[in-house]
Design a protein around this motif. Structure first.
Motif, PDB file in Angstrom:
ATOM      1  N   VAL A   8      70.856  61.393  82.717  1.00 12.22           N
ATOM      2  CA  VAL A   8      71.942  62.365  82.547  1.00 12.22           C
ATOM      3  C   VAL A   8      71.478  63.337  81.462  1.00 12.22           C
ATOM      4  O   VAL A   8      71.138  62.913  80.359  1.00 12.22           O
ATOM      5  N   ALA A   9      71.448  64.606  81.823  1.00 16.13           N
ATOM      6  CA  ALA A   9      70.960  65.624  80.888  1.00 16.13           C
ATOM      7  C   ALA A   9      71.911  66.810  80.871  1.00 16.13           C
ATOM      8  O   ALA A   9      72.600  67.080  81.857  1.00 16.13           O
ATOM      9  N   VAL A  10      71.938  67.496  79.732  1.00 19.94           N
ATOM     10  CA  VAL A  10      72.719  68.726  79.604  1.00 19.94           C
ATOM     11  C   VAL A  10      71.847  69.781  78.952  1.00 19.94           C
ATOM     12  O   VAL A  10      70.853  69.474  78.300  1.00 19.94           O
ATOM     13  N   ARG A  51      73.342  57.594  75.659  1.00 17.38           N
ATOM     14  CA  ARG A  51      72.324  58.604  75.367  1.00 17.38           C
ATOM     15  C   ARG A  51      72.373  59.715  76.409  1.00 17.38           C
ATOM     16  O   ARG A  51      72.502  59.446  77.593  1.00 17.38           O
ATOM     17  N   ILE A  52      72.220  60.946  75.939  1.00 18.73           N
ATOM     18  CA  ILE A  52      72.159  62.115  76.827  1.00 18.73           C
ATOM     19  C   ILE A  52      70.908  62.908  76.437  1.00 18.73           C
ATOM     20  O   ILE A  52      70.710  63.224  75.262  1.00 18.73           O
ATOM     21  N   VAL A  53      70.092  63.218  77.424  1.00 21.25           N
ATOM     22  CA  VAL A  53      68.897  64.014  77.188  1.00 21.25           C
ATOM     23  C   VAL A  53      69.290  65.489  77.181  1.00 21.25           C
ATOM     24  O   VAL A  53      70.120  65.929  77.981  1.00 21.25           O
ATOM     25  N   ILE A  54      68.690  66.244  76.279  1.00 20.65           N
ATOM     26  CA  ILE A  54      68.964  67.670  76.157  1.00 20.65           C
ATOM     27  C   ILE A  54      67.747  68.434  76.690  1.00 20.65           C
ATOM     28  O   ILE A  54      66.614  68.148  76.298  1.00 20.65           O
ATOM     29  N   VAL A  55      68.021  69.394  77.571  1.00 21.41           N
ATOM     30  CA  VAL A  55      66.945  70.166  78.193  1.00 21.41           C
ATOM     31  C   VAL A  55      67.160  71.665  77.973  1.00 21.41           C
ATOM     32  O   VAL A  55      68.278  72.107  77.745  1.00 21.41           O
ATOM     33  N   ASP A  56      66.058  72.406  78.077  1.00 22.53           N
ATOM     34  CA  ASP A  56      66.148  73.867  77.958  1.00 22.53           C
ATOM     35  C   ASP A  56      66.411  74.485  79.332  1.00 22.53           C
ATOM     36  O   ASP A  56      66.676  73.765  80.306  1.00 22.53           O
ATOM     37  N   LYS A  82      64.467  75.619  81.450  1.00 26.27           N
ATOM     38  CA  LYS A  82      63.476  75.233  82.467  1.00 26.27           C
ATOM     39  C   LYS A  82      63.478  73.723  82.712  1.00 26.27           C
ATOM     40  O   LYS A  82      62.525  73.182  83.268  1.00 26.27           O
ATOM     41  N   ASP A  83      64.542  73.050  82.253  1.00 30.04           N
ATOM     42  CA  ASP A  83      64.699  71.596  82.380  1.00 30.04           C
ATOM     43  C   ASP A  83      63.653  70.802  81.608  1.00 30.04           C
ATOM     44  O   ASP A  83      63.411  69.632  81.905  1.00 30.04           O
ATOM     45  N   LYS A  84      63.039  71.405  80.613  1.00 30.09           N
ATOM     46  CA  LYS A  84      62.087  70.708  79.749  1.00 30.09           C
ATOM     47  C   LYS A  84      62.873  70.026  78.624  1.00 30.09           C
ATOM     48  O   LYS A  84      63.826  70.589  78.077  1.00 30.09           O
ATOM     49  N   ILE A  85      62.447  68.841  78.267  1.00 32.19           N
ATOM     50  CA  ILE A  85      63.141  68.055  77.244  1.00 32.19           C
ATOM     51  C   ILE A  85      63.009  68.729  75.880  1.00 32.19           C
ATOM     52  O   ILE A  85      61.907  69.067  75.448  1.00 32.19           O
ATOM     53  N   THR A  86      64.150  68.906  75.211  1.00 31.17           N
ATOM     54  CA  THR A  86      64.137  69.473  73.856  1.00 31.17           C
ATOM     55  C   THR A  86      64.752  68.529  72.833  1.00 31.17           C
ATOM     56  O   THR A  86      64.570  68.710  71.635  1.00 31.17           O
ATOM     57  N   GLY A  87      65.511  67.533  73.308  1.00 32.01           N
ATOM     58  CA  GLY A  87      66.148  66.619  72.367  1.00 32.01           C
ATOM     59  C   GLY A  87      66.898  65.512  73.065  1.00 32.01           C
ATOM     60  O   GLY A  87      66.846  65.362  74.287  1.00 32.01           O
ATOM     61  N   ILE A  88      67.597  64.734  72.259  1.00 30.82           N
ATOM     62  CA  ILE A  88      68.436  63.652  72.756  1.00 30.82           C
ATOM     63  C   ILE A  88      69.626  63.517  71.818  1.00 30.82           C
ATOM     64  O   ILE A  88      69.509  63.767  70.615  1.00 30.82           O
ATOM     65  N   VAL A  89      70.778  63.166  72.376  1.00 29.33           N
ATOM     66  CA  VAL A  89      71.971  62.876  71.584  1.00 29.33           C
ATOM     67  C   VAL A  89      72.399  61.462  71.935  1.00 29.33           C
ATOM     68  O   VAL A  89      72.512  61.114  73.118  1.00 29.33           O
ATOM     69  N   THR A  90      72.616  60.655  70.906  1.00 28.39           N
ATOM     70  CA  THR A  90      73.061  59.276  71.101  1.00 28.39           C
ATOM     71  C   THR A  90      74.438  59.101  70.480  1.00 28.39           C
ATOM     72  O   THR A  90      74.910  59.962  69.720  1.00 28.39           O
ATOM     73  N   THR A  91      75.061  57.979  70.783  1.00 32.96           N
ATOM     74  CA  THR A  91      76.360  57.701  70.169  1.00 32.96           C
ATOM     75  C   THR A  91      76.219  57.617  68.649  1.00 32.96           C
ATOM     76  O   THR A  91      77.142  57.996  67.932  1.00 32.96           O
ATOM     77  N   ASP A  92      75.071  57.151  68.167  1.00 34.72           N
ATOM     78  CA  ASP A  92      74.847  57.119  66.716  1.00 34.72           C
ATOM     79  C   ASP A  92      74.835  58.530  66.134  1.00 34.72           C
ATOM     80  O   ASP A  92      75.373  58.770  65.048  1.00 34.72           O
ATOM     81  N   ASP A  93      74.228  59.480  66.854  1.00 33.99           N
ATOM     82  CA  ASP A  93      74.207  60.870  66.387  1.00 33.99           C
ATOM     83  C   ASP A  93      75.625  61.441  66.331  1.00 33.99           C
ATOM     84  O   ASP A  93      75.977  62.163  65.397  1.00 33.99           O
ATOM     85  N   LEU A  94      76.430  61.106  67.353  1.00 33.84           N
ATOM     86  CA  LEU A  94      77.827  61.559  67.367  1.00 33.84           C
ATOM     87  C   LEU A  94      78.600  60.969  66.188  1.00 33.84           C
ATOM     88  O   LEU A  94      79.345  61.675  65.512  1.00 33.84           O
ATOM     89  N   SER A  95      78.409  59.686  65.939  1.00 30.67           N
ATOM     90  CA  SER A  95      79.103  59.032  64.823  1.00 30.67           C
ATOM     91  C   SER A  95      78.723  59.662  63.490  1.00 30.67           C
ATOM     92  O   SER A  95      79.582  59.916  62.651  1.00 30.67           O
ATOM     93  N   LYS A  96      77.437  59.920  63.321  1.00 32.13           N
ATOM     94  CA  LYS A  96      76.969  60.543  62.073  1.00 32.13           C
ATOM     95  C   LYS A  96      77.588  61.923  61.894  1.00 32.13           C
ATOM     96  O   LYS A  96      78.063  62.267  60.815  1.00 32.13           O
TER      97      LYS A  96
END
Length: 161
Positions: free
Chosen positions: A96-98, A118-123, A125-139
């Motif tokens: 699952v990516a956004v 976890r959600i993968v973040i893409v640019d 061109k659908d290239k991976i640029t990052g990831i967001v996890t529930t831990d990142d949301l909590s922080k």
């Protein structure tokens, strides 16, 4: 007292969350591996980088994700040799990516709907640029709450004088 209720704070936090972009909280440059990487290598990468998942990619585009849970349930519990099984055999799919400009509220909804952490973040061109996890949301929420508490205290002090 100050005129600001818990409801006002809740509405304020909701407004901030709906305007916050994933690019504000994502982990940039996540660990990315080839689908033919051994599970043993993935486990060592997770340990060395102190992370709970790696993204599988082909030509920079996400094709799967391997989590600690995947390794436990699909490798260790089945007594497979971690150096003789590979990422593509144990990964969670589909990914699952956004897009990088998606808002955090959308990510929270997707995590809830798909029951993922976890959600993968893409640019574009659908290239991976990052990831967001529930831990990142909590922080991010904790930091927002702390900032909001300071602002609330300042406003309350001003309203009292």
């Amino acid at each position: 007292m100050s005129g600001l209720s818990g409801r006002h704070i809740h509405v304020f936090l909701f407004c901030i969350l709906s305007e916050m972009k994933v690019s504000d909280i994502m982990v940039k440059n996540p660990v990315i591996v080839d689908p033919n990487t051994s599970c043993g290598r993935i486990a060592r990468l997770m340990r060395d980088h102190k992370i709970g998942s790696v993204i599988l990619a082909t030509e920079g585009k996400p094709v799967g994700i391997v989590t600690e849970r995947d390794l436990v349930h699909r490798v260790m519990a089945l007594e497979k040799d971690p150096d003789m099984c590979y990422a593509h055999q144990v990964s969670s799919k589909p990914v699952v990516a956004v897009g990088v400009h998606a808002d955090v509220e959308m990510v929270v909804d997707l995590m809830k709907d798909y029951k993922i952490r976890r959600i993968v973040i893409v640019d574009e061109k659908d290239k991976i640029t990052g990831i967001v996890t529930t831990d990142d949301l909590s922080k991010a929420l904790r930091e927002m709450s702390e900032e909001l508490a300071v602002k609330y205290h300042i406003i309350a002090q001003r309203l009292r004088t």
